[in-house]
Structure formats: C-alpha cells, structure tokens
Design an enzyme around this catalytic site. Sequence first.
Site, PDB file in Angstrom:
ATOM      1  N   CYS A 132       0.848  -1.209   0.000  1.00 23.31           N
ATOM      2  CA  CYS A 132       0.000   0.000   0.000  1.00 23.31           C
ATOM      3  C   CYS A 132       0.883   1.258   0.000  1.00 23.31           C
ATOM      4  O   CYS A 132       1.543   1.546  -0.987  1.00 23.31           O
ATOM      5  CB  CYS A 132      -0.959  -0.061   1.187  1.00 23.31           C
ATOM      6  SG  CYS A 132      -2.091   1.331   1.343  1.00 23.31           S
ATOM      7  N   ASP A 179      -9.844  -3.898  -6.008  1.00 23.56           N
ATOM      8  CA  ASP A 179      -9.265  -2.896  -5.109  1.00 23.56           C
ATOM      9  C   ASP A 179      -9.989  -1.558  -5.270  1.00 23.56           C
ATOM     10  O   ASP A 179      -9.991  -0.975  -6.354  1.00 23.56           O
ATOM     11  CB  ASP A 179      -7.772  -2.733  -5.438  1.00 23.56           C
ATOM     12  CG  ASP A 179      -7.013  -1.945  -4.381  1.00 23.56           C
ATOM     13  OD1 ASP A 179      -7.602  -1.020  -3.795  1.00 23.56           O
ATOM     14  OD2 ASP A 179      -5.826  -2.258  -4.160  1.00 23.56           O
ATOM     15  N   HIS A 212      -8.058  -4.682  -1.727  1.00 28.26           N
ATOM     16  CA  HIS A 212      -6.822  -4.055  -1.255  1.00 28.26           C
ATOM     17  C   HIS A 212      -6.273  -4.800  -0.035  1.00 28.26           C
ATOM     18  O   HIS A 212      -7.017  -5.158   0.867  1.00 28.26           O
ATOM     19  CB  HIS A 212      -7.120  -2.594  -0.879  1.00 28.26           C
ATOM     20  CG  HIS A 212      -5.892  -1.780  -0.670  1.00 28.26           C
ATOM     21  ND1 HIS A 212      -5.128  -1.315  -1.723  1.00 28.26           N
ATOM     22  CD2 HIS A 212      -5.281  -1.349   0.460  1.00 28.26           C
ATOM     23  CE1 HIS A 212      -4.109  -0.630  -1.246  1.00 28.26           C
ATOM     24  NE2 HIS A 212      -4.166  -0.640   0.078  1.00 28.26           N
TER      25      HIS A 212
END
Length: 245
Positions: A132, A179, A212
């Site tokens: 991330c 995501d 995600h």
Amino acid sequence: MANESRPCPCDIGDRFDYGGLGQEVQVEHIKAYVCKPSGSTDKAVIVIHDIFGWQLPNTRYIADMLTANGYIAICPDCFVGQEAWKPSNDWASFDDWLKTRDAGKIDKEIDVVLKYLRDQCGAKKIGVIGFCWGGAAVQHLMLKNPHLKTGVSLYGVIRRFEDKYNLLHPTFFIFGEKDDIIPLEQVTLLEQKLKQKCKVDYEVKIYPGQTHGFVHRKKEDINPQDKPYIEEGRKDMINWLNKYL
C-alpha cells in the site's frame, strides 16, 4: 470517532494475532524490526510497511516468511516515530495525516538501513518489498535508488508516481482486481506506460476477485475463497526475489 459513512479502504482485512520471531533494533535515528535466518546469507529484503506502521503484526509475519525463505528481513519505521494510522481515526482527516508522511521522501531512512544491512549483517544483494503506502515507496525507490537490486510493490498507490516509469531495477507489481483504492484503469495505464518507457524487466499482475491488502491483510482460514490468491501472491513475491537476488 471514525467516519463510518466513509471508512478507510485500508481498514478492510484482518489484523493478525502474531508475535514475530525477530527483534526490534535501533538503526541510527530509526527503529526497525529485524529477522535473520539461522544460516549465513548475503541476501536481504527491506520490508516497507503500510499506513498502519512498522509494528503491525501482519507485516512482521511477512518479514518472518522472507526469513524462512533464506533472507535477512528488516522492517524500518519509515514514519520515524510519527504515529501510524489507526482504524479508529476519522477517515476525513486522512489526507492531512498523509501530507506529513510522504512515501517519496524516505531516502534518508533507506540509506541508513542499507548501511546497516551491509555493515552489520554482511548483506551484498538487497531488495525491497512494500504494501500500500509502502508499495508506492517501492516504486519511488525503483526509480531512484541505485543500491537496490529489485523490488515488489504490493498494491502500491499508482497515482503517487504518475508519469514516472523509467525503472532502474526489475520490479513486480501486485494488484487486486476489486481494489477500491486502485482502479483497474490505473493498472492498465501503468502497464501501457511501462511498456513504452521501461528498459528493465517488470511484471504487472492482477489477482482475480481480490481487494486491497489481500496478500498481508487477509487470513486464509477465515477467507477460504481468497486462500489460493493469498498463497499465490506470496509465492510470486518470493519467486521474484529469488530470481533477482
């Protein structure tokens, strides 16, 4: 109170109940989590945390997994003592919080870690992975740092480094199909631009149905439908590191 109507997308996922096999050390001005294999090796991987910081058990779990595969693994506190994001924080304040934690401004910290790995751990071949926020940091480092051999960016926020595709080192990009933070059109554009401008080996891979954080923020036992992709993502990451380190 957290803004429940608009929760932080990074909060999706599971916090592991995991203690870690390594130890915390002080490396010049930063703290870091380090795990070393029992045998000697000159290969190391820097693990760059997500918005939840260097102490998140999930990230340490991945660092230990790298060590089980023969690497010295180090996860430095790239926020340098500043507070990590908490799920209870108000998501409306996230942008302001992020302004003081720039994934493109960690060069000083990475240089310190590289010196530690070379001088204290005997590392000669060093790669980097990140999740991330840390995935965006990996892309930055792959564009800039000559001392790293390879990188794996796991769901790194692409828009952070738009129009910067001339990578110095082989880089593997991992994305989830579902995501919410990184739309597929951004991933497609990344691939197109890399094809045009990138002169080193790279791969962009999208994992079906994944949200995600799936590689380090999902548990196989309570997300059985995701298990094959969690395992595949981790295996792909390690295979890439094995190939270039």
